[in-house]
Design a protein around this motif. Structure first.
Motif, PDB file in Angstrom:
ATOM      1  N   VAL A   1      -2.347   0.185  -4.485  1.00  0.00           N
ATOM      2  CA  VAL A   1      -1.533  -1.025  -4.098  1.00  0.00           C
ATOM      3  C   VAL A   1      -0.836  -1.391  -5.303  1.00  0.00           C
ATOM      4  O   VAL A   1      -1.287  -1.557  -6.378  1.00  0.00           O
TER       5      VAL A   1
ATOM      6  N   PRO B   1       1.417   4.264   5.056  1.00  0.00           N
ATOM      7  CA  PRO B   1       2.216   3.755   3.799  1.00  0.00           C
ATOM      8  C   PRO B   1       3.535   4.579   3.877  1.00  0.00           C
ATOM      9  O   PRO B   1       3.581   5.848   4.307  1.00  0.00           O
ATOM     10  N   PRO B   2       4.355   3.912   3.032  1.00  0.00           N
ATOM     11  CA  PRO B   2       4.119   2.520   2.575  1.00  0.00           C
ATOM     12  C   PRO B   2       4.026   1.535   3.410  1.00  0.00           C
ATOM     13  O   PRO B   2       5.125   1.287   4.093  1.00  0.00           O
TER      14      PRO B   2
ATOM     15  N   LYS C   1       0.843  -1.297  -0.084  1.00  0.00           N
ATOM     16  CA  LYS C   1       0.072  -0.058  -0.048  1.00  0.00           C
ATOM     17  C   LYS C   1       0.857   1.318  -0.085  1.00  0.00           C
ATOM     18  O   LYS C   1       1.647   1.496   0.935  1.00  0.00           O
ATOM     19  N   THR C   2       0.819   2.035  -1.062  1.00  0.00           N
ATOM     20  CA  THR C   2       1.985   2.962  -1.288  1.00  0.00           C
ATOM     21  C   THR C   2       1.651   4.288  -0.800  1.00  0.00           C
ATOM     22  O   THR C   2       2.626   5.178  -0.653  1.00  0.00           O
TER      23      THR C   2
ATOM     24  N   ASP D   1      -7.683  -6.256   4.718  1.00  0.00           N
ATOM     25  CA  ASP D   1      -6.748  -5.868   3.667  1.00  0.00           C
ATOM     26  C   ASP D   1      -7.568  -4.991   2.392  1.00  0.00           C
ATOM     27  O   ASP D   1      -6.829  -4.029   1.945  1.00  0.00           O
TER      28      ASP D   1
ATOM     29  N   LEU E   1      -7.926  -1.551   3.635  1.00  0.00           N
ATOM     30  CA  LEU E   1      -6.942  -0.917   3.669  1.00  0.00           C
ATOM     31  C   LEU E   1      -6.578  -0.255   2.243  1.00  0.00           C
ATOM     32  O   LEU E   1      -6.236   0.793   2.098  1.00  0.00           O
ATOM     33  N   ALA E   2      -6.733  -1.244   1.248  1.00  0.00           N
ATOM     34  CA  ALA E   2      -6.735  -0.889  -0.316  1.00  0.00           C
ATOM     35  C   ALA E   2      -7.533   0.104  -0.564  1.00  0.00           C
ATOM     36  O   ALA E   2      -7.189   1.052  -1.377  1.00  0.00           O
ATOM     37  N   ASP E   3      -8.982   0.211  -0.075  1.00  0.00           N
ATOM     38  CA  ASP E   3      -9.854   1.220  -0.453  1.00  0.00           C
ATOM     39  C   ASP E   3      -9.591   2.338   0.471  1.00  0.00           C
ATOM     40  O   ASP E   3     -10.481   3.178   0.292  1.00  0.00           O
ATOM     41  N   TRP E   4      -8.622   2.383   1.384  1.00  0.00           N
ATOM     42  CA  TRP E   4      -8.640   3.549   2.462  1.00  0.00           C
ATOM     43  C   TRP E   4      -9.759   3.755   3.249  1.00  0.00           C
ATOM     44  O   TRP E   4     -10.108   4.760   3.324  1.00  0.00           O
TER      45      TRP E   4
ATOM     46  N   LEU F   1       1.211  -5.123   2.875  1.00  0.00           N
ATOM     47  CA  LEU F   1       0.094  -5.637   3.574  1.00  0.00           C
ATOM     48  C   LEU F   1      -0.204  -7.008   3.943  1.00  0.00           C
ATOM     49  O   LEU F   1       0.699  -7.829   3.611  1.00  0.00           O
TER      50      LEU F   1
END
Length: 346
Positions: free
Chosen positions: A14, A58-59, A6-7, A42, A45-48, A62
């Protein structure tokens, strides 16, 4: 090494990246990851959309459900060795607060969460505190051990609210925690298991039937509680396991419990309130939250897998490599998968 990172602190971003193999500290081990599971956290987290105890910075790599082989040990590590096959705990307490000193690291106000506070399991290698690894029995595969973390949460739930042989058990939410709960309830001697999903859960409800559910319902977004009462001669379920994590699923779980019944909440329904409060009081219900798990729960999860109490073969519907991380997240988000497993070598 390859890793799913996750950057940036916003939706998306991602990336599958090449990053250095981590250097271990004296109290850590370097684990070569063989298998790791995809969790709803996860995806958040990807979708914030994840809202946790502390900010995610981040970064970060995950993943928090994983298993692999120890390939290097720190200078202070004595209880495990190179070549040991291990699973890993997701929560690590500070070790010195009131709750940690009582053994309740899941309540530590300053815990570190794998894949959230420090780099996780979506990588070929991970540096991990040796205190949090669990050596696997010989007959447990890496693929099975990747799910020690969610299984350990179910262990925690049943330790708190044991099922009595013959009980009617309702499981609300046929996601991974719900599917493991079905198997555990069956092994504990439940007389009847009713699984409640919504109109988009058809694939997971079919998996639930294959795992031992006696009745599956797809009306969790409307009249599930009434249906459960009808199926139990107007009484309701002795034990209700809430694993849906929505306001509706929590409300329905409470409403479908029998008088003097037990409801335990494993889902994070942050927007929910206990609407049927009179139901809780008048029905003399016991409601208990279940957060995380403790080292002993991982040890029991190990034994459950070793002895076939729970199995993953019917739950894992997709096995992918890290390059397909975004596809894996979409499969889980759209409820097209029971459980997605990453294998590092793919």
């Amino acid at each position: 090494m390859k890793a799913v990172v996750k950057t940036r602190p916003e939706p998306g971003f991602v990336e599958i990246k090449e990053v250095p193999i981590p250097k271990i500290k004296p109290d850590e081990v370097l684990v070569k990851i063989h298998a790791t599971g995809v969790c709803g956290t996860d995806i958040l987290l990807a979708d914030w959309k994840y809202v946790g105890r502390s900010p995610v910075n981040p970064p970060i790599i995950l993943g928090h459900e994983g298993a692999g082989e120890i390939v290097e040990v720190g200078a202070n590590v004595k209880h495990v060795k190179i070549g040991d096959r291990v699973g890993m705990e997701a929560l690590l307490g500070c070790g010195h607060c009131h709750y940690c000193r009582q053994g309740n690291i899941n309540l530590c106000p300053d815990w570190d969460h794998l894949g959230i506070d420090f780099d996780g399991t979506y990588a070929e290698y991970i540096a991990f505190p040796a205190i949090g690894v669990h050596v696997l029995p010989d007959n447990i595969s890496y693929e099975e051990a990747a799910f020690l973390e969610p299984i350990s949460i179910v262990v925690h739930a049943l330790e708190s609210n044991p099922i009595t042989a013959g009980d009617t058990v309702a499981v609300v939410g046929p996601g991974p925690l719900g599917l493991f709960s079905i198997q555990a309830a069956k092994a504990a001697g439940a007389g009847k298991i009713i699984v409640v999903g919504t109109s988009v859960d058809e694939k997971r409800l079919q998996i639930a039937k294959g795992l031992g559910a006696d009745i599956v319902l797809n009306n969790g977004d409307s009249h599930a509680a009434e249906t459960v009462k009808e199926l139990t001669n107007g009484l309701g379920a002795d034990v209700v396991i809430e694993a849906g994590g929505t306001g509706t699923s929590i409300e329905q779980a409470i409403a479908m419990a029998k008088g003097a019944g037990e409801v335990y909440l494993m889902g994070f329904g942050k927007e929910s309130t206990i609407k049927p409060l009179t139901q809780v009081v008048r029905q003399n219900l016991t409601i208990k939250g279940v957060v995380g798990s403790l080292p002993r729960h991982y040890e029991t999860a190990n034994r459950w897998l070793e002895n076939g109490v729970v199995k993953i073969d019917k739950m894992v519907t997709h096995t992918l490599g890290f390059n397909d991380a975004l596809k894996a997240f979409e499969l889980m988000k759209n409820k097209e998968a029971g459980k997605v497993l990453f294998k590092a070598e793919l």
